[in-house]
Design an enzyme around this catalytic site. Structure first.
Site, short mmCIF file in Angstrom:
data_model
loop_
_atom_site.label_atom_id
_atom_site.label_comp_id
_atom_site.label_asym_id
_atom_site.label_seq_id
_atom_site.Cartn_x
_atom_site.Cartn_y
_atom_site.Cartn_z
N LYS A 159 -0.34 -7.41 -3.76
CA LYS A 159 0.75 -6.49 -3.36
C LYS A 159 1.99 -7.30 -2.94
CE LYS A 159 -2.71 -3.07 -2.27
NZ LYS A 159 -3.08 -1.83 -1.59
N HIS A 207 -0.51 1.75 -10.42
CA HIS A 207 -1.13 1.70 -9.10
C HIS A 207 -0.64 2.89 -8.27
CE1 HIS A 207 -2.12 0.41 -5.05
NE2 HIS A 207 -3.04 -0.36 -5.61
N GLY A 250 -6.48 0.67 1.52
CA GLY A 250 -5.88 0.13 2.74
C GLY A 250 -6.29 0.89 4.00
N GLU A 293 0.33 3.14 -5.35
CA GLU A 293 1.54 2.89 -4.55
C GLU A 293 2.79 3.03 -5.41
OE1 GLU A 293 0.23 -0.84 -2.88
OE2 GLU A 293 -1.24 0.24 -1.69
P1 PGA Z 1 -7.32 -2.37 -0.55
O1 PGA Z 1 -6.33 -2.13 -1.79
O2 PGA Z 1 -8.48 -3.17 -1.08
O3 PGA Z 1 -6.50 -3.10 0.46
O4 PGA Z 1 -7.75 -1.00 -0.09
C1 PGA Z 1 -6.82 -1.89 -3.09
C2 PGA Z 1 -5.67 -1.69 -4.03
O5 PGA Z 1 -4.70 -1.01 -3.65
O6 PGA Z 1 -5.69 -2.18 -5.18
#
Ligand code: PGA
Length: 231
Positions: free
Chosen positions: A8, A83, A159, A85
């Site tokens: 990220k 993704h 997350g 996000e």
């Molecule tokens: P995380 O993120 O393992 O921190 O939950 C996974 C991702 O968003 O690819």
């Protein structure tokens, strides 16, 4: 099994130290997805390196975007696309995700295309419909391309420290594969403590790891557990 680390917008670990550690793990493929500024260093360290997004055009007036040939000029061999996000905070749509995926595959990149339902959608009993629509858009654009990987990432598990149970992951992965028969990685608070069980499910073909990929030993431990799964 494939384990991809999504760094990220974090600098992430030292690429050389990570490459050293991963050299001791065989039997699973490890991929890193660092921020753009660290792509070259990851490639130089000998890591299989993917970007976190890619645009559908080769060049043009698209401020803030990056193209497949530009990534390939650095030695990058793939990209994450769609993704949650990107969908949630930057307005990416199923149509745009499909275009990005197709263009990247056509250019010769590998792609990890992400899908997954929100908590509200799960609570409303819409998980299967949401997955079918999201995967369907990618399937319509690309079909079961050999360089295409999918990631099932329930938004409520990203997350948050809340991981999908192995049964929830298996059910979702089976739905995804019924639309597009390609390997499906699980993503969402994946860590050494929970991946072993997840990797025991028939349709879980690896993991897309966020937070736990930022620490060399933790990421390497997940890769070792993937290798131990023996497929
Ligand atoms: P995380 O993120 O393992 O921190 O939950 C996974 C991702 O968003 O690819």
């Amino acid at each position: 099994m494939i384990v991809a680390g999504n760094w990220k917008m974090y600098p992430g670990p030292d690429p050389a130290a990570l490459a050293d550690k991963l050299a001791g793990v065989s039997g699973a493929e490890a991929i890193v997805c660092p921020p753009y500024t660290r792509l070259a260093a990851c490639v130089a360290a000998g890591l299989t390196t993917f970007a976190q997004n890619v645009h559908w055009e080769h060049e043009g007036a698209f401020t803030g975007e990056i193209s497949a040939p530009m990534l390939q000029s650095l030695g990058v061999t793939g990209a994450i696309v769609g993704h949650s996000e990107r969908r949630q905070y930057f307005g990416e749509t199923d149509e745009g995700v499909a275009r990005r995926t197709k263009a990247a595959l056509d250019a010769g990149l590998r792609v990890i295309a992400c899908v997954g339902e929100t908590q509200e959608e799960r609570d409303a009993g819409e998980t299967e419909t949401v997955l079918r629509v999201q995967v369907g858009a990618i399937a319509a654009a690309c079909g079961p391309h050999e360089s295409l990987l999918l990631a099932y990432e329930p938004v409520w598990a990203i997350g948050t420290g809340r991981t999908a149970t192995p049964a929830i992951a298996q059910e979702a992965h089976a739905i995804v594969k019924s639309v597009l028969d390609r390997p499906v990685l699980y993503g969402g608070s994946a860590k050494p403590e929970n991946v072993e069980e997840l990797f025991g499910e028939t349709d879980v073909d690896g993991a897309l790891v966020g937070g736990a990929s930022l620490v060399v030993d933790t990421f390497a431990a997940i890769c070792a557990l993937a290798a131990a799964a023996g497929r």
